[in-house]
Design a protein around this motif. Structure first.
Motif, PDB file in Angstrom:
ATOM      1  N   GLN A  32      37.342   9.504  -8.441  1.00  0.00           N
ATOM      2  CA  GLN A  32      38.981   9.667  -9.579  1.00  0.00           C
ATOM      3  C   GLN A  32      39.924  10.611  -8.502  1.00  0.00           C
ATOM      4  OE1 GLN A  32      37.785  13.862 -11.245  1.00  0.00           O
ATOM      5  NE2 GLN A  32      39.288  13.367 -12.860  1.00  0.00           N
ATOM      6  N   GLN A  82      43.592   8.591  -8.850  1.00  0.00           N
ATOM      7  CA  GLN A  82      44.760   8.608  -9.539  1.00  0.00           C
ATOM      8  C   GLN A  82      46.081   8.810  -8.757  1.00  0.00           C
ATOM      9  OE1 GLN A  82      42.145  12.464 -12.254  1.00  0.00           O
ATOM     10  NE2 GLN A  82      43.213  13.075 -10.878  1.00  0.00           N
ATOM     11  N   VAL A 102      38.482   6.987 -15.265  1.00  0.00           N
ATOM     12  CA  VAL A 102      39.450   7.980 -14.634  1.00  0.00           C
ATOM     13  C   VAL A 102      40.428   6.112 -14.582  1.00  0.00           C
ATOM     14  CG1 VAL A 102      40.031   7.685 -12.741  1.00  0.00           C
ATOM     15  CG2 VAL A 102      38.413   9.225 -13.503  1.00  0.00           C
ATOM     16  N   GLN A 150      41.929   5.034 -18.015  1.00  0.00           N
ATOM     17  CA  GLN A 150      43.378   6.126 -17.785  1.00  0.00           C
ATOM     18  C   GLN A 150      43.897   4.880 -17.152  1.00  0.00           C
ATOM     19  OE1 GLN A 150      42.818   9.957 -16.831  1.00  0.00           O
ATOM     20  NE2 GLN A 150      44.155  10.948 -18.435  1.00  0.00           N
ATOM     21  N   TYR A 180      40.213  21.046  -1.622  1.00  0.00           N
ATOM     22  CA  TYR A 180      40.843  23.700  -1.447  1.00  0.00           C
ATOM     23  C   TYR A 180      39.362  23.832  -0.701  1.00  0.00           C
ATOM     24  CZ  TYR A 180      44.290  22.254  -4.694  1.00  0.00           C
ATOM     25  OH  TYR A 180      45.741  22.262  -5.754  1.00  0.00           O
ATOM     26  N   GLU A 215      36.187  23.430  -4.771  1.00  0.00           N
ATOM     27  CA  GLU A 215      36.146  22.018  -5.979  1.00  0.00           C
ATOM     28  C   GLU A 215      34.636  21.492  -6.462  1.00  0.00           C
ATOM     29  OE1 GLU A 215      40.287  20.204  -3.717  1.00  0.00           O
ATOM     30  OE2 GLU A 215      38.549  18.988  -5.332  1.00  0.00           O
ATOM     31  N   ASP A 252      45.115  22.558   0.119  1.00  0.00           N
ATOM     32  CA  ASP A 252      46.301  23.753  -0.035  1.00  0.00           C
ATOM     33  C   ASP A 252      47.298  23.384   1.073  1.00  0.00           C
ATOM     34  OD1 ASP A 252      42.581  24.772   1.534  1.00  0.00           O
ATOM     35  OD2 ASP A 252      43.855  25.552  -0.494  1.00  0.00           O
ATOM     36  N   HIS A 273      49.545  21.767  -2.541  1.00  0.00           N
ATOM     37  CA  HIS A 273      49.676  22.906  -3.117  1.00  0.00           C
ATOM     38  C   HIS A 273      50.687  23.605  -3.138  1.00  0.00           C
ATOM     39  CE1 HIS A 273      47.487  25.167  -7.030  1.00  0.00           C
ATOM     40  NE2 HIS A 273      48.622  26.086  -6.323  1.00  0.00           N
ATOM     41  N   LYS A 290      55.529  25.738 -11.467  1.00  0.00           N
ATOM     42  CA  LYS A 290      54.559  27.010 -11.734  1.00  0.00           C
ATOM     43  C   LYS A 290      53.446  27.168 -12.230  1.00  0.00           C
ATOM     44  CE  LYS A 290      58.073  30.002 -12.164  1.00  0.00           C
ATOM     45  NZ  LYS A 290      59.086  29.635 -11.057  1.00  0.00           N
ATOM     46  N   GLN A 291      52.908  25.901 -13.430  1.00  0.00           N
ATOM     47  CA  GLN A 291      52.264  25.915 -13.184  1.00  0.00           C
ATOM     48  C   GLN A 291      52.153  24.141 -13.015  1.00  0.00           C
ATOM     49  OE1 GLN A 291      50.649  24.905 -17.676  1.00  0.00           O
ATOM     50  NE2 GLN A 291      49.375  25.790 -17.248  1.00  0.00           N
ATOM     51  N   ILE A 292      50.929  24.160 -11.612  1.00  0.00           N
ATOM     52  CA  ILE A 292      50.820  23.326 -10.725  1.00  0.00           C
ATOM     53  C   ILE A 292      49.570  22.365 -10.979  1.00  0.00           C
ATOM     54  CG2 ILE A 292      49.832  21.963  -8.473  1.00  0.00           C
ATOM     55  CD1 ILE A 292      51.643  24.903  -7.096  1.00  0.00           C
ATOM     56  N   SER A 293      49.790  20.816 -11.417  1.00  0.00           N
ATOM     57  CA  SER A 293      48.621  20.277 -11.525  1.00  0.00           C
ATOM     58  C   SER A 293      48.179  19.269 -10.463  1.00  0.00           C
ATOM     59  CB  SER A 293      48.953  19.908 -13.602  1.00  0.00           C
ATOM     60  OG  SER A 293      49.830  18.620 -12.841  1.00  0.00           O
ATOM     61  N   PHE A 294      47.195  18.880 -11.090  1.00  0.00           N
ATOM     62  CA  PHE A 294      46.987  18.127  -9.845  1.00  0.00           C
ATOM     63  C   PHE A 294      47.652  16.524  -9.787  1.00  0.00           C
ATOM     64  CE2 PHE A 294      43.134  18.530  -7.605  1.00  0.00           C
ATOM     65  CZ  PHE A 294      42.587  19.293  -8.727  1.00  0.00           C
ATOM     66  N   GLN A 353      45.758  24.139 -15.827  1.00  0.00           N
ATOM     67  CA  GLN A 353      46.044  23.425 -14.845  1.00  0.00           C
ATOM     68  C   GLN A 353      45.293  23.585 -13.771  1.00  0.00           C
ATOM     69  OE1 GLN A 353      47.521  20.733 -15.450  1.00  0.00           O
ATOM     70  NE2 GLN A 353      47.544  20.983 -17.350  1.00  0.00           N
ATOM     71  N   VAL A 354      45.262  23.075 -12.974  1.00  0.00           N
ATOM     72  CA  VAL A 354      44.618  23.701 -11.418  1.00  0.00           C
ATOM     73  C   VAL A 354      44.939  25.008 -10.915  1.00  0.00           C
ATOM     74  CG1 VAL A 354      45.779  22.136  -9.750  1.00  0.00           C
ATOM     75  CG2 VAL A 354      43.617  22.355  -9.049  1.00  0.00           C
ATOM     76  N   SER A 355      46.139  24.970 -10.881  1.00  0.00           N
ATOM     77  CA  SER A 355      46.707  26.076 -10.452  1.00  0.00           C
ATOM     78  C   SER A 355      46.673  27.391 -11.138  1.00  0.00           C
ATOM     79  CB  SER A 355      48.576  27.167  -9.859  1.00  0.00           C
ATOM     80  OG  SER A 355      48.839  25.985 -11.280  1.00  0.00           O
ATOM     81  N   TRP A 382      32.048  28.092  -5.212  1.00  0.00           N
ATOM     82  CA  TRP A 382      32.881  27.199  -6.845  1.00  0.00           C
ATOM     83  C   TRP A 382      32.630  25.549  -7.006  1.00  0.00           C
ATOM     84  CZ3 TRP A 382      33.893  31.348  -9.883  1.00  0.00           C
ATOM     85  CH2 TRP A 382      34.525  32.996  -8.820  1.00  0.00           C
ATOM     86  N   THR A 405      34.515  23.049 -10.326  1.00  0.00           N
ATOM     87  CA  THR A 405      34.959  23.423 -10.852  1.00  0.00           C
ATOM     88  C   THR A 405      35.490  22.549 -11.917  1.00  0.00           C
ATOM     89  OG1 THR A 405      37.207  23.399  -9.418  1.00  0.00           O
ATOM     90  CG2 THR A 405      36.085  25.605 -10.046  1.00  0.00           C
TER      91      THR A 405
END
Lengths: 450, 475
Positions: free
Chosen positions: A10, A14, A72, A75, A175, A179, A207, A210, A220-224, B355-357, B380, B382
């Motif tokens: 995956q 990606q 995946v 997609q 991370y 995960e 990490d 990120h 602000k809202q961190i995505s992969f 999201q991941v954050s 963990w 996830t």
């Protein structure tokens, strides 16, 4: 010379998709602040390196997509096709119905042998399409089951089938706070196996990326997707065409080979870290100016102090004085010793940049001449809208602490025998684990004693 | 894409199963707007061309003709299954995928397991094979049953055994409803402990559920709605207990609300396997990451949020509240407090616009208040699935392998011993062919061993952490 990319699992798929996106948008974007001739030459070189020309328009990525479950890949294929600028070859993918279950042993011992022929056929087809094959670039994560286990197996197969080609593995470190619970086992097994077959491992840590997204890119809202786009930008800054042999020469004809030659003088030391500055949100670019001396100074200190990004660099760390005979064990622990470094500069006024500070012998171990240990590639064509961009690929103690941490946690779990039954049922025994631990402790020891 | 088969056994199993299929159809109807039979649907449903009477080959791709559940309905009395077949879901079940009898198991595990097991063995195997043949790639069997009765408990665990024998490569996830202390079935401790031995040995993962916990959740929701504390209206179809929007139009029966919770648990558990996301979590990954030692495979589950308010903008504070709730005592589906016991492993499966954050922020925030075993401090697992459940913009399923299951097992053992010491009702069991005293002693011994394993782990909690010394390399 062309590079064939193998996207595994995956994560690999990606990220691979974002890499081809970044390469494409770089060559289609702003014309690069250089002469038209230079720009066209850059364009053509990139196209040949990573894409195949088809009569019906959109260039086709030189890539093989591998995953053990279909979601995946389907997609990824459709997103690429929708972009309109490039796409994947609709036949160059291999998938199964059921994933590897985060089980390295399942990926390596079961899926690997079972699907070897089908996967290697696809790779062979892509390799044959290249006029000159420059090597393989594999993208995988260490934490899961397919990217890690099947990835290690495929790398071995690549080495067996193409003994003289270069193989660069791009490996994603998970991370630190899980995960995947068995990520440390999977990582130890992956790294030790890759070390045997790969030429070099180029590492990105989740990490670190990120933090870059949070603090430098202000997301602000961190995505992969955000994380993967930063990784793709950094990889692009290394793999887009560069002049390796000075002004006036053409673009490098052997990107992977040149990379290996400059950075991996000894097979015991294969871990490469990557730093790229500046890094900022696109809408801030217009308001920022950079100077080469400033960028070079920051990059050098990032190397010495092992800083992961341009913020929070520790300026107190200094290399030891040259000439003083400090035995390696007494060096200040946070000083990062290098074996070899490569700086890649792209953009305006690149040829006047003074890189003498990187040739300081105190940065390096004693066994290479600083002239051999340090290389610089300069390209006037700007990259991805950054007027000036500097990347550092380093074979140094960058990854020593993270590696030690992963091995420590895995050992801790191994001592309690937790989860081992999940691996033994697919043929990976305790002795195999011990061998892998030994290999990695050796690597840790080698890097520590630089 | 893989397929899963649901085997619902006994009254409880079939009633829960019925709710599951209803809500599954509702979920897919909400996502699948074009009426095309896609891979997500195929994980639980077949697509049959009704013109060939259901005997023809399955129609893959293309429009949905008639959906049939990949299910096997087993009950030793007819009432429940008949009701299902006369209800709004009658077309979803293949009439050949039923096994019923008339007289029931009399709340006797031995009757279910030994008597009916023996009698129906071949029939069951044949029907299981048929359902497996209809699957391209069968990944998992879900068994739904209760532990306290006779059929679900006895015949259900017999089927579990069979599945291991006939389909050793396929995962076996068991949703077991445990009896409460005030259970009106006197022999429920016997039935439960006898069943536990089978679960210990033959299940890959067990999700224990207690009626009391479900009941409290239902009450809590009622109170919230009726107290008028919620300013805006609650979206009816978002209630984790609701059947709104599903096929069921009859008056809701008392257990429906509670069973809907279990149905939602199963839907959330399989969501990442069916739908796309940025970090997929398949069923085999759940088993791999949450079961560190083969017998310790009991997972405490919690679902949040229990309902959504109608306002669309969700501040991240509310998102964080969802994570906090997942670890609170009153959201667990058994009476347990994972926060004050020891975690061996924990999985968080998030659905929707998260999201991941957000995930990382909350893990960092909650970690200090949780106790993890020394060799799995970062234990963990996830998953992020982009498709939220019906009526929600996001949701969270937490699965914990935690020593807080121990009190449930200890209570079960105590209730068992109370009866066993007096040899109460024992003759009802021993008169069944194949049943001996040793069955009882082995079962209680298996349970005691399990409790001891949890005890040993608990003993390590809070103690000094001594990391084992690493391998030394000669320089």
């Amino acid at each position: 010379m062309s590079v064939v990319t193998v996207q595994l699992g995956q994560c690999g798929n990606q990220i691979g998709h974002e890499v081809f996106n970044a390469l494409c948008s770089d060559i289609h974007g702003t014309h690069g602040l250089c002469s038209k001739k230079e720009n066209e030459s850059y364009h053509d070189c990139c196209k040949e390196r990573f894409f195949c020309k088809e009569e019906s328009g959109a260039p086709i990525a030189r890539a093989v997509l591998v995953d053990m479950e279909p979601k995946v890949i389907s997609q990824t294929l459709s997103m690429a096709a929708r972009s309109g600028h490039w796409k994947y070859n609709s036949h160059s993918h291999f998938c199964q119905k059921q994933g590897s279950g985060n089980n390295w042993a399942n990926g390596y011992s079961v899926h690997g042998p079972r699907h070897k022929e089908a996967i290697m056929n696809l790779v062979q087809k892509e390799a044959e399409k290249c006029d000159r094959l420059g090597g393989f670039f594999t993208i995988m994560s260490m934490a899961g089951g397919t990217g890690s286990g099947l990835g290690a197996f495929v790398t071995q197969c690549l080495r067996d089938a193409f003994p003289t080609s270069f193989i660069l593995n791009h490996v994603i470190w998970p991370y630190g706070t899980g995960e995947v619970i068995v990520q440390n086992y999977n990582s130890v097994l992956t790294l030790s196996h890759l070390y045997q077959s790969s030429d070099a491992l180029l590492v990105h840590e989740n990490d670190v990326i990120h933090k870059i997204c949070a603090q430098l890119m202000n997301i602000k809202q961190i995505s992969f997707r955000d994380v993967n786009q930063v990784i793709a930008h950094q990889l692009g800054s290394v793999f887009q065409p560069t002049h390796t042999a000075g002004e006036g020469s053409g673009y490098s004809r052997n990107p992977l080979g040149d990379l290996m030659e400059t950075l991996v003088p000894h097979p015991e030391f294969k871990l490469l870290g990557l730093r790229n500055i500046p890094q900022m949100p696109e809408n801030s670019l217009a308001y920022s100016t950079f100077s080469w001396p400033g960028l070079i100074k920051h990059l050098r200190q990032m190397l010495i102090a092992n800083a992961k990004m341009e913020e929070g660099i520790d300026w107190q760390v200094r290399p030891p004085h040259p000439g003083s005979s400090i035995p390696s064990t007494n060096k200040p622990l946070h000083f990062n010793t290098s074996i070899a470094n490569l700086v890649i500069l792209r953009g305006k006024d690149v040829h006047d940049v003074d890189l003498g500070s990187f040739q300081d012998p105190s940065l390096y171990t004693s066994w290479l001449n600083p002239q051999d240990a340090f290389n610089a590639w300069k390209t006037p064509r700007a990259f991805n809208k950054y007027e000036k961009s500097a990347s550092l690929v380093s074979n140094s103690q960058f990854l020593l602490k993270p590696l030690d941490s992963i091995v420590g946690k895995a050992w801790n779990m191994f001592a309690s025998k937790a989860y081992l039954h999940q691996y033994t049922k697919f043929g990976i025994q305790e002795e195999d684990f011990l061998d892998c631990f030994t290999t990695l402790e050796q690597v840790i020891s080698s890097y520590t004693n630089l | 894409m893989t397929q899963s088969v649901v085997v619902q056994v006994g009254q409880c199993g079939n009633q829960v199963g019925c709710r599951f299929w209803d809500l599954a159809l509702r979920e897919h109807a909400a996502v699948n707007k074009k009426g095309i039979y896609d891979e997500a649907l195929s994980s639980f449903f077949r697509n049959i061309d009704t013109r060939s009477g259901g005997n023809g080959p399955d129609t893959y791709k293309g429009k949905i003709c008639s959906l049939k559940a990949r299910a096997l309905l087993i009950d030793m009395e007819e009432g429940v299954v008949n009701e299902i077949l006369q209800g709004p879901l009658r077309d979803v079940f293949d009439s050949k995928q039923l096994i019923t009898d008339v007289s029931g198991s009399g709340n006797n595990w031995a009757v279910g397991h030994k008597l009916y097991g023996c009698q129906y063995r071949e029939n069951i195997v044949e029907k299981l094979r048929k359902t497996a043949e209809h699957c391209d790639c069968l990944q998992c069997f879900f068994i739904i049953h209760s532990m306290g009765g006779g059929t679900g408990s006895g015949l259900g665990t017999f089927v579990l055994n069979l599945l291991e024998e006939e389909f050793p490569e396929v995962y076996r996830f068991v949703t077991s409803v445990y009896p409460s202390g005030e259970d009106d079935v006197i022999t429920s401790p016997y039935n439960s402990v006898l069943a536990m031995k089978e679960l210990n040995e033959h299940a890959d993962c067990v999700l224990p559920i207690e009626n009391e916990s479900l009941f409290e959740i239902v009450n809590k929701i009622h109170q919230m709605i009726n107290s008028g504390k919620l300013g805006s209206t609650v979206k009816q179809n978002s209630l984790v207990t609701s059947s709104a929007g599903s096929a069921k139009t009859l008056q809701e029966r008392p257990f429906d609300a509670m069973n809907n919770i279990i149905a939602n648990l199963l839907l959330n558990l399989t969501s990442s396997a069916r739908f796309e996301g940025s970090l997929n979590m398949d069923l085999n990954e759940i088993s791999m990451n949450l079961v560190p030692f083969p017998r310790l495979h009991y997972l405490v589950s919690s679902l949040t949020p229990l309902y959504t308010l109608a306002d669309v903008n969700v501040p991240s504070r509310r998102l964080d509240q969802m994570f906090s709730d997942a670890f609170s005592r009153d959201h667990q589906l058994i009476r347990a407090d994972p926060k004050h016991s020891l975690y061996l492993a924990c999985a968080l499966l998030v659905r929707g616009n998260v999201q991941v954050s957000d995930l990382r922020r909350n893990i960092e925030r909650l970690k200090p208040s949780l106790h993890f075993v020394s060799w799995n401090q970062e234990g963990w697992k996830t998953g992020l699935c982009s498709v939220p459940p019906v009526g929600h913009s996001h949701s969270l399923l937490a699965l914990a392998n935690n020593t807080c299951v121990k009190p449930t097992f200890i209570e079960l053992k105590d209730r068992f011993m109370k009866l066993y010491k007096k040899k109460a009702h024992l003759h009802h069991y021993l008169q069944i062919d194949g049943m001996e005293q040793s069955c009882f002693s082995e079962a209680i011994s298996s349970l005691s061993d399990l409790i001891e394993e949890y005890d040993e782990l608990d003993a390590t909690k809070g103690g000094p952490r001594i990391d084992p010394s690493r391998l030394k390399i000669a320089v």
